[in-house]
Design a protein around this motif. Structure first.
Motif, PDB file in Angstrom:
ATOM      1  N   GLY B 371       0.764  -1.205   0.091  1.00  0.00           N
ATOM      2  CA  GLY B 371      -0.072   0.042   0.020  1.00  0.00           C
ATOM      3  C   GLY B 371       0.742   1.269   0.070  1.00  0.00           C
ATOM      4  N   VAL B 372       1.690   1.300   0.754  1.00  0.00           N
ATOM      5  CA  VAL B 372       2.774   2.478   0.872  1.00  0.00           C
ATOM      6  C   VAL B 372       3.527   2.680  -0.354  1.00  0.00           C
ATOM      7  CG1 VAL B 372       4.815   3.359   2.303  1.00  0.00           C
ATOM      8  CG2 VAL B 372       3.006   2.188   3.622  1.00  0.00           C
ATOM      9  N   VAL B 376       3.496   5.765  -2.887  1.00  0.00           N
ATOM     10  CA  VAL B 376       4.828   6.464  -3.016  1.00  0.00           C
ATOM     11  C   VAL B 376       5.248   6.456  -4.503  1.00  0.00           C
ATOM     12  CG1 VAL B 376       7.068   6.891  -2.709  1.00  0.00           C
ATOM     13  CG2 VAL B 376       5.587   6.439  -0.712  1.00  0.00           C
ATOM     14  N   ALA B 377       5.452   5.119  -5.016  1.00  0.00           N
ATOM     15  CA  ALA B 377       5.978   4.993  -6.371  1.00  0.00           C
ATOM     16  C   ALA B 377       4.913   5.696  -7.293  1.00  0.00           C
ATOM     17  CB  ALA B 377       6.065   3.542  -6.539  1.00  0.00           C
ATOM     18  N   TYR B 381       6.279   7.954 -10.166  1.00  0.00           N
ATOM     19  CA  TYR B 381       6.632   7.238 -11.228  1.00  0.00           C
ATOM     20  C   TYR B 381       5.309   6.943 -12.141  1.00  0.00           C
ATOM     21  CZ  TYR B 381      11.183   6.631  -9.339  1.00  0.00           C
ATOM     22  OH  TYR B 381      12.444   6.888  -8.653  1.00  0.00           O
ATOM     23  N   GLY B 382       4.094   7.262 -11.767  1.00  0.00           N
ATOM     24  CA  GLY B 382       3.281   7.024 -12.393  1.00  0.00           C
ATOM     25  C   GLY B 382       2.362   5.875 -11.698  1.00  0.00           C
ATOM     26  N   MET B 383       0.863   5.975 -11.979  1.00  0.00           N
ATOM     27  CA  MET B 383      -0.130   5.101 -11.430  1.00  0.00           C
ATOM     28  C   MET B 383       0.484   3.273 -11.715  1.00  0.00           C
ATOM     29  SD  MET B 383      -2.125   6.073  -9.207  1.00  0.00           S
ATOM     30  CE  MET B 383      -3.659   5.614  -8.977  1.00  0.00           C
ATOM     31  N   VAL B 388       2.494  -1.957 -10.183  1.00  0.00           N
ATOM     32  CA  VAL B 388       3.463  -2.857 -10.275  1.00  0.00           C
ATOM     33  C   VAL B 388       4.164  -3.178  -9.087  1.00  0.00           C
ATOM     34  CG1 VAL B 388       5.518  -3.876 -11.609  1.00  0.00           C
ATOM     35  CG2 VAL B 388       3.691  -2.808 -12.828  1.00  0.00           C
ATOM     36  N   ILE B 389       4.801  -2.257  -8.508  1.00  0.00           N
ATOM     37  CA  ILE B 389       5.499  -2.437  -7.186  1.00  0.00           C
ATOM     38  C   ILE B 389       4.609  -2.911  -6.095  1.00  0.00           C
ATOM     39  CG2 ILE B 389       7.150  -1.219  -5.659  1.00  0.00           C
ATOM     40  CD1 ILE B 389       8.077  -1.103  -8.416  1.00  0.00           C
ATOM     41  N   GLY B 390       3.414  -2.263  -5.792  1.00  0.00           N
ATOM     42  CA  GLY B 390       2.517  -2.453  -4.879  1.00  0.00           C
ATOM     43  C   GLY B 390       1.859  -4.146  -4.745  1.00  0.00           C
ATOM     44  N   LEU B 391       1.790  -4.616  -6.161  1.00  0.00           N
ATOM     45  CA  LEU B 391       1.213  -5.936  -6.373  1.00  0.00           C
ATOM     46  C   LEU B 391       2.512  -7.113  -6.127  1.00  0.00           C
ATOM     47  CD1 LEU B 391      -1.228  -5.857  -9.096  1.00  0.00           C
ATOM     48  CD2 LEU B 391      -1.766  -6.139  -6.938  1.00  0.00           C
TER      49      LEU B 391
END
Lengths: 448, 448
Positions: B371-372, B376-377, B381-383, B388-391
């Motif tokens: 979530g964090v 932040v990303a 860097y765009g949604m 990608v990072i969150g998942l």
């Protein structure tokens, strides 16, 4: 009846789920005490209360004593006031102090008021010392003797007071002002002619100040193989004793704490299976967030070198290998030195020796790893590439082992826990440094 | 004289370097024994021999006993045959067995032959058990009693044999065939009427089989707070005792081993500062090579996704953060469960409970961290990127905690050391898995 706690617990749980409390109580009554304790430690909070109430009164008190304070505190909420009062009265003063730390102030105060005055005073003596000091863990119940007393008189005194002391197997010797002047083992007292004065039997005492850290004191007791270590106040007057079983408990807890923190988590302070899932999350999330925050440093470093990465995408293939190896080398050094510190094998002022030792070790490790990497990567990706990887590993291993080795010492110099401060810090530091070293060497060698 | 071992050692080293051996000897004579031991443990092998020869004969034996077997073995090469023989004769049988493991067979055989027959037999009894079993660490010197003996007779027997036993504070009770039938504390014996038979005073014994692992036995003794644990053969006949100070030593060594292996190194088995730099390299290089070999897996995974990396170089910026977080989550779980196993809080058959506990914990941790990271990303860097990072973090944390949690249990099921098998394996596994998850999610979300 099986002696496997997992099976025993499932069996009792089943009986409780079926509502057959009488059978559950009978099964518990046939188990040795350690098994009952194990079963309680594995059970969910709700069932734990039910099981505990099924125990016979005598068993209940001594089982209670063997549980960790957080479990004790949870149990207390499930019991009748009267039962709580009885159990509380039967605890040793040091165990009582441990429980009080876990209880709401209101409950603690009420329980203290209900104690008889002597027990109240003994408990208050222990509570007077800070959590984490050996004073807080000592037993104020001991038999001491005097240098001029004879062996025979001492033996008599021991027999008289045999029920009011935690141990009789080693006795502190004090002068008329209660100053500690030596220790004497019951064995020497028994062996000696009854007329021999204790003065001729006693040895120099290895003691601890009550305000010293419990871990330091316990480690000394263990190193000296003392069954009993006398605890003194700042005027060297005897205030209590630390028995070896309590020392062992302190060391076990301290080791659990170090292990947890080296793994980047907070210690649970209670058996794993009895720990609610939320407590597990809590013990880990803060460190994960801190470490993830530290890791954003690597994102920034990589951004700085993004143009290099775009020129030679193949460089990114080795990023995990390089930072992984750096992290491993750093962790090895940090773990070794943290343990040596905990065991008292290394002191803060040894920083120069440790640095020299670790720098040489890291350089040698880097030489070997870098050599292998040079050969392998050189064959597969070309000599230039092999050289970049080899040189990076050589440099990084030297840096990682040196930093990993002295970090725990610096941490303990600023009174931080070496185990916390070292490994998480090292991951972050080595990851970022490793990337910088890698790209600088790559630019130089590949002429980017 | 300072009581800081670092200063004391530098002082004595200085005197020896100046050739003033008499002053060095006098300084050593004024020190308490623990300090002498500490100083010897900090010194280089050459000076250690010199220092040791300066000690008074009595001190020398008891100092020798407190050193780790590798140091004892090194010292022996520096001493005269006669001195070695005397020291060897004075060691307890269990300590003697520990030293013999370190000595060349020729030296060990000669020393054994020179012992008197009784000591030879006692030592042989201990040497008959495998290294790592509690039989190898037990003391065969004990006083036992019989259920029909009275308290008074037992006390007499204890007094007579007071010098031929490791401890008198708790006595095994055996029947006529030497079968263990109970334990009795010296305290109860002293407290009782002299006519009381031991039968009425004794408790059930918590014992260990001689062939059991020393760590399991020592942990049981510690959990039960036993000063003395009786050791029996497979017919339940008493063969020796394990005293709590030896139990403590066993646990300390076992914890040192776990800590070292969790840090990816082999335990040193001796104090850090006395460890030659080559031994440090040796204790670490194998693991580093194995882990580096494992890390080549990450190179291969990245090669598979090289085209994706070339399309979106920015993806490589997060590689260290993602595999770092995965590794941290896996290590937390592995460390917690390894410690719980060592403490006996978790057993092999708890694998389902641990998996469920860790999967939930990992998912929750992944939800928070993911979530964090998404927020932040996503902002920077765009949604799409944030998603990608969150998942990836959500998936990876769940996998890492689950695998990290059950790995130590699987390791112990195949009789491997959970501490070795878990963390190094997890780094390798989580790094490679993490990258695969990352690139698959990236391809799906970014439509590559």
């Amino acid at each position: 009846m099986s002696r496997d706690p997992a099976l025993a617990e499932r069996y009792i749980d089943g009986l409780i789920a079926d509502g057959d409390l009488r059978a559950a109580g009978e099964a518990l009554a046939t188990m040795p005490q350690w098994l009952v304790v194990d079963v309680l430690e594995r059970t969910e909070a709700r069932d734990r209360g039910v099981m505990f109430r099924l125990l016979a009164k005598d068993t209940a008190s001594s089982v209670f004593e063997d549980l960790d304070p957080p479990l004790q505190s949870e149990l207390i909420h499930d019991l009748h006031d009267e039962q709580v009062r009885d159990i509380f009265a039967e605890l040793d003063p040091d165990d009582r102090a441990g429980l009080i730390d876990e209880l709401p102030a209101k409950v603690a105060n009420r329980l203290m008021r209900e104690l008889d005055p002597e027990e109240q005073a003994l408990t208050a003596a222990v509570l007077g010392y800070q959590v984490g000091s050996v004073g807080r863990r000592m037993s104020p119940e001991y038999v001491s003797t005097h240098p001029d007393t004879t062996a025979g008189q001492t033996l008599e005194r021991v027999k008289q007071r045999i029920d009011q002391t935690e141990t009789i197997y080693a006795l502190p010797v004090t002068d008329n002002e209660r100053h500690l002047v030596g220790m004497v083992g019951l064995r020497s007292v028994m062996k000696a002619d009854p007329e021999t004065p204790i003065r001729d039997l006693m040895n120099d005492a290895v003691s601890a100040r009550a305000i010293e850290s419990d871990e330091t004191a316990a480690r000394r007791a263990a190193d000296e193989r003392l069954i009993v270590m006398p605890i003194v106040d700042k005027e060297d007057r005897l205030v209590g004793i630390l028995t070896i079983d309590d020392a062992l408990q302190i060391l076990e807890d301290a080791d659990s704490e170090d292990v947890a923190r080296q793994g980047g988590a907070e210690p649970l302070g209670r058996p794993y299976l009895s720990t609610p899932f939320r407590a597990l999350v809590r013990s880990r999330i803060v460190w994960l967030l801190v470490l993830a925050l530290g890791a954003t440093l690597t994102v920034q470093v990589l951004e700085v070198f993004e143009s290099t990465l775009e020129q030679v995408v193949a460089l990114s293939l080795f990023v995990p290998l390089i930072i992984g190896t750096g992290g491993n080398t750093g962790n090895q050094a940090a773990t070794t030195v943290t343990r040596a510190l905990a065991l008292g094998d290394v002191r803060k002022r040894d920083v120069a020796r440790v640095l020299w030792q670790e720098a040489r070790t890291g350089f040698t490790l880097g030489l070997i790893l870098g050599g292998v990497a040079f050969a392998v990567a050189g064959l597969v990706y070309g000599m230039d590439f092999g050289l970049v990887i080899g040189l990076t590993l050589l440099t990084l291993c030297t840096i990682a082992a040196s930093v990993g080795g002295i970090m725990p010492l610096l941490a303990s110099a600023v009174r931080a826990d070496p185990a916390v401060f070292s490994n998480p810090f090292i991951s972050t530091f080595v990851d970022a440094t490793g990337l910088i070293v890698y790209f600088l060497i790559a630019r130089a060698v590949l002429g980017l």
